[in-house]
Design an enzyme around this catalytic site. Structure first.
Site, mmCIF file in Angstrom:
data_model
loop_
_atom_site.group_PDB
_atom_site.id
_atom_site.type_symbol
_atom_site.label_atom_id
_atom_site.label_comp_id
_atom_site.label_asym_id
_atom_site.label_seq_id
_atom_site.Cartn_x
_atom_site.Cartn_y
_atom_site.Cartn_z
ATOM 1 N N ASP A 28 3.886 1.945 11.881
ATOM 2 C CA ASP A 28 2.419 3.018 11.806
ATOM 3 C C ASP A 28 1.593 3.013 13.218
ATOM 4 O O ASP A 28 1.640 2.185 14.067
ATOM 5 C CB ASP A 28 1.558 2.226 10.860
ATOM 6 C CG ASP A 28 -0.228 2.882 10.831
ATOM 7 O OD1 ASP A 28 -0.231 4.203 11.510
ATOM 8 O OD2 ASP A 28 -1.064 2.845 9.644
ATOM 9 N N LYS B 205 -4.207 10.683 14.784
ATOM 10 C CA LYS B 205 -4.919 10.224 16.295
ATOM 11 C C LYS B 205 -4.190 10.588 17.863
ATOM 12 O O LYS B 205 -4.766 12.115 17.641
ATOM 13 C CB LYS B 205 -5.153 8.708 16.994
ATOM 14 C CG LYS B 205 -5.299 8.037 15.008
ATOM 15 C CD LYS B 205 -6.412 7.363 15.824
ATOM 16 C CE LYS B 205 -6.747 6.948 14.125
ATOM 17 N NZ LYS B 205 -8.073 5.784 13.789
ATOM 18 N N TYR C 97 -4.252 -2.058 8.826
ATOM 19 C CA TYR C 97 -4.681 -1.005 7.868
ATOM 20 C C TYR C 97 -4.108 0.587 8.297
ATOM 21 O O TYR C 97 -3.751 0.330 9.617
ATOM 22 C CB TYR C 97 -6.067 -0.228 8.879
ATOM 23 C CG TYR C 97 -7.266 1.031 8.615
ATOM 24 C CD1 TYR C 97 -7.400 0.735 7.016
ATOM 25 C CD2 TYR C 97 -7.009 2.039 8.768
ATOM 26 C CE1 TYR C 97 -8.118 1.531 6.321
ATOM 27 C CE2 TYR C 97 -7.665 3.472 7.975
ATOM 28 C CZ TYR C 97 -8.001 2.944 6.920
ATOM 29 O OH TYR C 97 -8.933 3.502 6.490
HETATM 30 C C1 LIG Z 1 -3.163 2.006 11.899
HETATM 31 C C2 LIG Z 1 -3.647 3.555 11.263
HETATM 32 N N1 LIG Z 1 -2.932 4.005 9.938
HETATM 33 C C3 LIG Z 1 -3.332 5.135 9.468
HETATM 34 C C4 LIG Z 1 -4.556 4.887 9.524
HETATM 35 C C5 LIG Z 1 -5.393 6.082 8.738
HETATM 36 O O1 LIG Z 1 -5.638 7.465 9.252
HETATM 37 P P1 LIG Z 1 -6.427 8.054 9.060
HETATM 38 O O2 LIG Z 1 -7.807 8.273 8.771
HETATM 39 O O3 LIG Z 1 -6.228 9.842 9.551
HETATM 40 O O4 LIG Z 1 -5.821 8.630 7.570
HETATM 41 C C6 LIG Z 1 -5.632 4.944 10.437
HETATM 42 C C7 LIG Z 1 -6.561 4.584 11.002
HETATM 43 O O5 LIG Z 1 -7.844 4.455 12.206
HETATM 44 C C8 LIG Z 1 -4.647 3.626 11.681
HETATM 45 O O6 LIG Z 1 -5.800 2.760 12.348
#
Ligand SMILES: Cc1ncc(COP(=O)(O)O)c(C=O)c1O
Length: 439
Positions: A244, A272, A142
């Site tokens: 990521d 986060k 994700y």
């Molecule tokens: C690995 C990863 N990348 C990107 C995101 C997207 O972040 P946001 O929800 O702050 O847009 C998330 C959200 O859970 C994530 O777990």
């Protein structure tokens, strides 16, 4: 435990907020998306007065627990001095310096507000730097909800197609085939397929993006040989490697997953835990790439980017986490390890074997059939008995323990030995209930 007030609040919310929620992931909560009244340390309280030991932690941000004193104090000081300037402040320089001190790939940083935006910035930068279009992503990972990356996140097993060439699947209606046209998808941890793809199409790729722990796929850590091969192939073909680290950054350790695995990407995204709850994200990376934002030809913008309130909280959070070489993070990871190991011992006693993956502060505890192959990618993770996992989640909630609906547990620096003891007691009762319902 009663949920009467949450149910009433949800009914009211549904009339004016579609689905009664403001992020689709919350839809799965039972009996309704709970309405929370307050949170402190390792605990949250809902409007019905139910108290939970919290392992949801806002889906990850609350690494220091809820309302951590240093962050709250920094926010209180800053709120009197201004919330959004639309200009620069010393706070963001300090925050950037802290990120660069601790994250191996970070020579320069740009801040945004959400993880999705940081990913967006990283992908745009990679395409600008290389002049290429294609991005390789992995099944089940994700990277936020934006149109050009939210593909092949959670495809049903029947739609996965051949391993060597998975068909593109959008996450949402409204996405167009063109949005995904520049993506290439592969299963995670398959070194042979990765090598084959690079041999055929390496020169087309601008970037490879992955969550090194494949958190959304149920926490499937990258295998060392796979990650090293990915690093080597990217270097050989002038492809930018993007980690990521929205989940893993400032959680699995001060250096994130890249520090944990000893594999340094070219760019990395954070959110986060970076701000311990502040709406803040970052793209960080090697100066030779990041400098391109400074030329202003690669656009990165946002009204709320590096706003002083978020930056004050971020500086306080990073200072707290990095004190004494990250001692509190190490302690929290050790505590989480202790919790997950004990949890699986209890589950064994109930003949409900649990599979553990991840690290102390973010692990998955799920049920797999006894004949299942080891989980190495999204496809093998699909054998998880999600129904049993759902029952455990609800049984725990009914006993005052909140985890994620996917069976992922987030542990914070605020969780105490007493919390762990109480959690294990609740887990014992929950598993007892599950064993009864299994028979
Ligand atoms: C690995 C990863 N990348 C990107 C995101 C997207 O972040 P946001 O929800 O702050 O847009 C998330 C959200 O859970 C994530 O777990």
């Amino acid at each position: 435990m009663g949920y009467k007030k949450s149910i009433a609040a949800h009914e009211r919310a549904k009339k004016i907020i579609p689905g009664g929620i403001n992020s689709n992931v919350r839809a799965v909560s039972e009996p309704v998306p709970l309405h929370i009244e307050r949170a402190k340390g390792s605990r949250i309280w809902d409007v019905d007065g139910n108290e939970y030991i919290d392992y949801l932690l806002g889906h990850g941000p609350m690494i220091l627990g809820h309302t951590p004193a240093p962050v709250v104090q920094a926010l209180q000081r800053q709120v009197e001095r201004g919330i959004v300037y639309g200009l620069q402040s010393e706070l963001e320089v300090r925050a950037a310096e802290l990120v660069c001190t601790h994250v191996p790939c970070a020579e320069m940083v740009r801040f945004s507000t959400t993880g999705s935006e940081a990913v967006h910035a990283a992908l745009r930068l990679a395409r600008a730097c290389t002049g290429r279009k294609k991005v390789l992503r992995f099944e089940g990972h994700y990277h936020g909800w934006f149109d050009n990356i939210a593909w092949n996140q959670a495809s049903p097993a029947a739609q996965l197609g051949p391993r060597e060439d998975p068909p593109l699947r959008p996450a949402s209606e409204g996405q167009q085939p063109e949005d995904g046209a520049n993506l290439v998808v592969l299963p995670w941890n398959d070194t042979a397929l990765l090598e084959d793809l690079f041999a055929r199409r390496g020169e087309e790729l601008a970037a490879v993006i992955c969550d090194p722990f494949a958190s959304a796929a149920g926490l499937i850590p990258g295998q060392p040989n796979f990650l090293k091969t990915m690093r080597r192939l990217c270097s050989e073909h002038d492809v930018l490697l993007i980690f990521d680290e929205v989940i893993t950054g400032f959680r699995v350790g001060l250096g994130g997953a890249q520090g944990y695995f000893g594999v340094t990407p070219d760019l990395a995204t954070f959110a986060k835990a970076l701000g311990a709850g502040m709406p803040v994200s970052a793209v960080a990376g090697k100066a030779k790439y990041m400098e391109r934002f400074g030329t202003l030809k690669t656009v990165h913008a946002g009204t709320y980017n590096s706003n002083p309130l978020a930056m004050a909280g971020t500086v306080a959070a990073l200072e707290a986490m990095s004190a004494d070489d990250g001692a509190i993070l190490k302690k929290a990871n050790a505590k989480g390890d202790q919790l997950s190991i004990k949890l699986s011992e209890i589950a064994d006693d109930f003949e409900l074997p649990i599979t553990l993956r991840g690290v102390g502060t973010v692990f998955s505890a799920t049920f797999l059939p006894p004949d299942a192959d080891p989980v190495t990618d999204y496809r093998s993770a699909r054998r998880t008995n999600y129904e049993l996992g759902r029952k455990l989640w609800i049984a725990l909630q009914n006993r005052g323990v909140q985890i994620t609906s996917m069976g992922i547990w987030f542990v914070s620096t605020a969780h105490t030995d007493e919390d762990i003891k109480k959690t294990l007691k609740a887990a014992e009762a929950a598993l007892h209930e599950l064993r009864g319902s299994k028979r």
